[in-house]
Design a protein around this motif. Sequence first.
Motif, PDB file in Angstrom:
ATOM      1  N   VAL A   1      -6.841 -20.608 -20.289  1.00 40.04           N
ATOM      2  CA  VAL A   1      -6.221 -21.087 -21.773  1.00 40.04           C
ATOM      3  C   VAL A   1      -5.996 -22.549 -21.814  1.00 40.04           C
ATOM      4  O   VAL A   1      -5.393 -23.234 -22.525  1.00 40.04           O
ATOM      5  CB  VAL A   1      -5.209 -20.473 -22.284  1.00 40.04           C
ATOM      6  N   GLY A   2      -6.250 -23.128 -20.495  1.00 38.68           N
ATOM      7  CA  GLY A   2      -5.960 -24.759 -20.348  1.00 38.68           C
ATOM      8  C   GLY A   2      -4.470 -25.116 -19.895  1.00 38.68           C
ATOM      9  O   GLY A   2      -4.042 -26.358 -19.885  1.00 38.68           O
ATOM     10  N   TYR A   3      -3.685 -24.059 -19.623  1.00 40.95           N
ATOM     11  CA  TYR A   3      -2.160 -24.423 -19.220  1.00 40.95           C
ATOM     12  C   TYR A   3      -2.177 -23.518 -17.899  1.00 40.95           C
ATOM     13  O   TYR A   3      -1.399 -22.615 -17.932  1.00 40.95           O
ATOM     14  CB  TYR A   3      -1.358 -23.834 -20.320  1.00 40.95           C
ATOM     15  N   GLY A   4      -2.797 -24.096 -16.808  1.00 36.48           N
ATOM     16  CA  GLY A   4      -2.561 -23.268 -15.447  1.00 36.48           C
ATOM     17  C   GLY A   4      -2.127 -24.398 -14.444  1.00 36.48           C
ATOM     18  O   GLY A   4      -2.360 -23.970 -13.318  1.00 36.48           O
ATOM     19  N   GLY A   5      -1.566 -25.478 -14.740  1.00 36.89           N
ATOM     20  CA  GLY A   5      -0.989 -26.549 -13.638  1.00 36.89           C
ATOM     21  C   GLY A   5      -2.326 -26.806 -12.601  1.00 36.89           C
ATOM     22  O   GLY A   5      -3.378 -27.288 -13.184  1.00 36.89           O
ATOM     23  N   LEU A   6      -2.054 -26.526 -11.425  1.00 35.76           N
ATOM     24  CA  LEU A   6      -3.096 -26.787 -10.620  1.00 35.76           C
ATOM     25  C   LEU A   6      -4.304 -25.824 -10.743  1.00 35.76           C
ATOM     26  O   LEU A   6      -5.304 -26.092 -10.150  1.00 35.76           O
ATOM     27  CB  LEU A   6      -2.690 -26.651  -9.131  1.00 35.76           C
ATOM     28  N   GLY A   7      -4.084 -24.823 -11.335  1.00 36.73           N
ATOM     29  CA  GLY A   7      -5.429 -23.894 -11.729  1.00 36.73           C
ATOM     30  C   GLY A   7      -6.401 -24.422 -12.578  1.00 36.73           C
ATOM     31  O   GLY A   7      -7.532 -24.171 -12.579  1.00 36.73           O
ATOM     32  N   ASN A   8      -5.947 -25.346 -13.231  1.00 35.55           N
ATOM     33  CA  ASN A   8      -6.708 -26.091 -14.120  1.00 35.55           C
ATOM     34  C   ASN A   8      -7.768 -26.916 -13.219  1.00 35.55           C
ATOM     35  O   ASN A   8      -8.917 -26.899 -13.489  1.00 35.55           O
ATOM     36  CB  ASN A   8      -6.233 -27.029 -15.180  1.00 35.55           C
ATOM     37  N   LEU A   9      -7.238 -27.608 -12.049  1.00 34.08           N
ATOM     38  CA  LEU A   9      -8.174 -28.070 -11.201  1.00 34.08           C
ATOM     39  C   LEU A   9      -9.060 -27.199 -10.387  1.00 34.08           C
ATOM     40  O   LEU A   9     -10.182 -27.572 -10.013  1.00 34.08           O
ATOM     41  CB  LEU A   9      -7.334 -29.143 -10.245  1.00 34.08           C
ATOM     42  N   ILE A  10      -8.542 -26.142 -10.093  1.00 33.83           N
ATOM     43  CA  ILE A  10      -9.055 -25.083  -9.180  1.00 33.83           C
ATOM     44  C   ILE A  10     -10.335 -24.531 -10.017  1.00 33.83           C
ATOM     45  O   ILE A  10     -11.177 -24.341  -9.697  1.00 33.83           O
ATOM     46  CB  ILE A  10      -8.215 -24.069  -8.812  1.00 33.83           C
ATOM     47  N   TYR A  11     -10.180 -24.446 -11.189  1.00 35.83           N
ATOM     48  CA  TYR A  11     -11.048 -23.745 -12.070  1.00 35.83           C
ATOM     49  C   TYR A  11     -12.246 -24.580 -12.595  1.00 35.83           C
ATOM     50  O   TYR A  11     -13.431 -24.295 -12.300  1.00 35.83           O
ATOM     51  CB  TYR A  11     -10.480 -23.137 -13.443  1.00 35.83           C
ATOM     52  N   SER A  12     -11.908 -25.979 -12.817  1.00 28.05           N
ATOM     53  CA  SER A  12     -12.955 -26.877 -13.049  1.00 28.05           C
ATOM     54  C   SER A  12     -13.726 -27.173 -11.867  1.00 28.05           C
ATOM     55  O   SER A  12     -14.927 -27.391 -11.924  1.00 28.05           O
ATOM     56  CB  SER A  12     -12.400 -28.110 -13.836  1.00 28.05           C
ATOM     57  N   GLY A  13     -13.003 -27.277 -10.672  1.00 30.63           N
ATOM     58  CA  GLY A  13     -13.744 -27.618  -9.656  1.00 30.63           C
ATOM     59  C   GLY A  13     -14.678 -26.594  -9.018  1.00 30.63           C
ATOM     60  O   GLY A  13     -15.670 -26.706  -8.389  1.00 30.63           O
ATOM     61  N   MET A  14     -14.166 -25.323  -9.187  1.00 31.28           N
ATOM     62  CA  MET A  14     -15.207 -24.321  -8.991  1.00 31.28           C
ATOM     63  C   MET A  14     -16.512 -24.109  -9.655  1.00 31.28           C
ATOM     64  O   MET A  14     -17.606 -23.837  -9.541  1.00 31.28           O
ATOM     65  CB  MET A  14     -14.568 -23.073  -8.984  1.00 31.28           C
ATOM     66  N   ASN A  15     -16.206 -24.579 -11.121  1.00 30.22           N
ATOM     67  CA  ASN A  15     -17.336 -24.832 -11.946  1.00 30.22           C
ATOM     68  C   ASN A  15     -18.410 -25.639 -11.479  1.00 30.22           C
ATOM     69  O   ASN A  15     -19.491 -25.730 -11.638  1.00 30.22           O
ATOM     70  CB  ASN A  15     -16.890 -24.810 -13.332  1.00 30.22           C
ATOM     71  N   THR A  16     -17.834 -26.961 -10.966  1.00 24.82           N
ATOM     72  CA  THR A  16     -18.681 -28.198 -10.711  1.00 24.82           C
ATOM     73  C   THR A  16     -18.826 -28.005  -9.246  1.00 24.82           C
ATOM     74  O   THR A  16     -19.650 -29.157  -8.609  1.00 24.82           O
ATOM     75  CB  THR A  16     -18.082 -29.221 -11.113  1.00 24.82           C
ATOM     76  N   TYR A  17     -18.494 -27.139  -8.176  1.00 23.73           N
ATOM     77  CA  TYR A  17     -18.581 -27.153  -6.892  1.00 23.73           C
ATOM     78  C   TYR A  17     -18.017 -28.428  -6.290  1.00 23.73           C
ATOM     79  O   TYR A  17     -18.589 -28.958  -5.489  1.00 23.73           O
ATOM     80  CB  TYR A  17     -19.946 -26.742  -6.250  1.00 23.73           C
ATOM     81  N   PHE A  18     -16.768 -28.558  -6.739  1.00 26.33           N
ATOM     82  CA  PHE A  18     -16.325 -30.037  -6.416  1.00 26.33           C
ATOM     83  C   PHE A  18     -15.218 -29.664  -5.508  1.00 26.33           C
ATOM     84  O   PHE A  18     -14.124 -29.025  -5.317  1.00 26.33           O
ATOM     85  CB  PHE A  18     -15.389 -30.663  -7.407  1.00 26.33           C
ATOM     86  N   LYS A  19     -15.663 -29.651  -3.852  1.00 27.23           N
ATOM     87  CA  LYS A  19     -15.103 -29.114  -2.793  1.00 27.23           C
ATOM     88  C   LYS A  19     -13.478 -29.485  -2.542  1.00 27.23           C
ATOM     89  O   LYS A  19     -12.575 -28.850  -2.231  1.00 27.23           O
ATOM     90  CB  LYS A  19     -15.851 -29.087  -1.536  1.00 27.23           C
TER      91      LYS A  19
END
Length: 225
Positions: A171-189
Amino acid sequence: MTAPPDDCLARNEWLCGAYLTSRREILWDAVVQHLQLTAVSVLTGLVIAVPLALAARHRRWAAGPVLGVTTILYTVPSLAMFSLLLPVYGLSASLVVAGLVLYSLTLLVRNILAGLRAVPEETKQAARGMGYGPVRLLVAVELPLALPAAMAGLRIATVSVVSLVTVGAIVGYGGLGNLIYSGMNTYFKAQVLTASVLCVVIAVAADLSLLLAQRFLTPWTRRKS
């Protein structure tokens, strides 16, 4: 053949110092949000858990329903919990906090209640013989003696909340989870690894801080050991 790029970001490496320097503000904002969500959730859960544990302690009929309801809440999957709360809170930080508070209640209520029940009856009788009323007995005798068990529950609940905050990324309020989620979607290691490591660091730091606070607040346990 072209030479590989010198920039570790361009090579998309897992370990990349350039990511830390170039995304410093983004990381800081994510850490702050993660800490805020964790602190508000745990403190709110504690405020609710103490009265529930006291009610279950002083009224035996309330123990079953209180423990039963909080246990059922803990078994609800996180995504389902957020979905059930969505009509009430909408897509907001309050949605994440509400869900985390409900999850923390099981650990907090059970441990606080276990600590209160473990207070020796002879200790309470001695306090009553010294003129302690119900409120003074609770504040000066029962709660301090229940503190080790309560702090153990608080430590587990805090570490659990630190990890569950990441689910708030949906829902866009996950702290560091936001970065993990977006990084996994773009495979940003580098982003996935850095945010994941920071989550672990926060969890370990929170647990150690609460452990030190417990040792400070319960000096008699150190003397026993």
